[in-house]
Design an enzyme around this catalytic site. Sequence first.
Site, short mmCIF file in Angstrom:
data_model
loop_
_atom_site.label_atom_id
_atom_site.label_comp_id
_atom_site.label_asym_id
_atom_site.label_seq_id
_atom_site.Cartn_x
_atom_site.Cartn_y
_atom_site.Cartn_z
N ASP A 19 0.83 -1.21 0.00
CA ASP A 19 0.00 0.00 0.00
C ASP A 19 0.87 1.26 0.00
O ASP A 19 1.97 1.26 0.54
CB ASP A 19 -0.91 -0.03 1.24
CG ASP A 19 -2.05 0.95 1.14
OD1 ASP A 19 -2.30 1.48 0.03
OD2 ASP A 19 -2.72 1.19 2.17
N ASN A 67 -10.82 -3.04 -6.02
CA ASN A 67 -10.05 -2.02 -6.75
C ASN A 67 -10.70 -1.60 -8.08
O ASN A 67 -10.31 -0.58 -8.65
CB ASN A 67 -8.61 -2.47 -6.99
CG ASN A 67 -7.74 -2.42 -5.76
OD1 ASN A 67 -6.78 -3.18 -5.60
ND2 ASN A 67 -8.05 -1.51 -4.83
C1 FPP Z 1 -2.12 0.20 -3.23
O1 FPP Z 1 -1.62 1.52 -3.22
C2 FPP Z 1 -1.62 -0.48 -4.38
C3 FPP Z 1 -2.36 -1.10 -5.34
C4 FPP Z 1 -3.82 -1.15 -5.32
C5 FPP Z 1 -1.72 -1.75 -6.48
C6 FPP Z 1 -0.56 -2.61 -6.13
C7 FPP Z 1 0.28 -2.70 -7.32
C8 FPP Z 1 1.61 -2.60 -7.35
C9 FPP Z 1 2.49 -2.55 -6.16
C10 FPP Z 1 2.34 -2.53 -8.59
C11 FPP Z 1 2.28 -3.67 -9.48
C12 FPP Z 1 2.45 -5.01 -8.90
C13 FPP Z 1 2.86 -6.04 -9.65
C14 FPP Z 1 2.84 -7.42 -9.16
C15 FPP Z 1 3.35 -5.79 -11.01
P1 FPP Z 1 -2.65 2.70 -3.36
O2 FPP Z 1 -2.79 3.04 -4.77
O3 FPP Z 1 -3.92 2.35 -2.66
O4 FPP Z 1 -1.89 3.83 -2.57
P2 FPP Z 1 -2.58 5.00 -1.73
O5 FPP Z 1 -3.30 4.35 -0.59
O6 FPP Z 1 -1.39 5.80 -1.28
O7 FPP Z 1 -3.47 5.75 -2.65
#
Ligand code: FPP
Length: 241
Positions: A19, A67
């Site tokens: 996250d 998501n």
């Molecule tokens: C949460 O951060 C992250 C995600 C929903 C996506 C996770 C994806 C990755 C780490 C990159 C790709 C992974 C692979 C396996 C290629 P957020 O967007 O909710 O962050 P925030 O809470 O700060 O908005």
Amino acid sequence: MAPSPNDTTGPRHVAIIMDGNGRWARQRRRPRLFGHQAGAKRVREIVEACPDLGVKYLTIFAFSTENWKRTQAEVAGLMTLFRRYITKEMQTFVTEGVRVRFIGDRRRLDPKLQELMDHCETITAVNTKVHLTIALNYGARDEVARAIKDLAREVKAGKLDPESVDETTLTRFLDTHVLPDPDLVIRTSGEARISNFLLWQSAYSEYEFIDTLWPDFTDEIFAEVIGRFGKRERRFGAVPA
Ligand code: FPP
């Protein structure tokens, strides 16, 4: 199989809620996708750190069933990122002995992405050095509901006696049926919640909520967290020795 108390060696299976990509990007006045790209780069470093830390199984939460509620642009960007990531990393996984699996409901994903996922699983199937599981369109409640549906089908077909159903039976129908339960679940970015991740499997997991945003989660921080795990006493409901 139920783990035994006082097993204080390092975690064999670590699960990570990655996250903080969005906040990382915002701090740099860049679009959210920039944060996801930085997050994807981190994955490689963490996978590579696993063998030296004694971590045999690594499960990462890449995209949840919730998501899809994000903007269409962010969802599309993430899907493109997954496609590029798998295409680019597949050969490295093969040569570095990483076995890749995906959990979650694939049916809603783009057929091309599904094909890539299947191919990646197939060509890494003989690997045993690290077992990397990527949760993609995964939600724990959805997983349990799908498992129960499959189980009910077996009952209906007369292949399963409802009286024989116990915890092990349900475990057999989960996406994670070939994996051990996670010993440690890490969530980055300072949020202290589990967001529908491995609810059944993490019944006895230890949790670490780390303030670091995922794109800043280095292998040194990973090693520190793993080190702290060794100091914990795991009792699994039993009395300390
Ligand atoms: C949460 O951060 C992250 C995600 C929903 C996506 C996770 C994806 C990755 C780490 C990159 C790709 C992974 C692979 C396996 C290629 P957020 O967007 O909710 O962050 P925030 O809470 O700060 O908005």
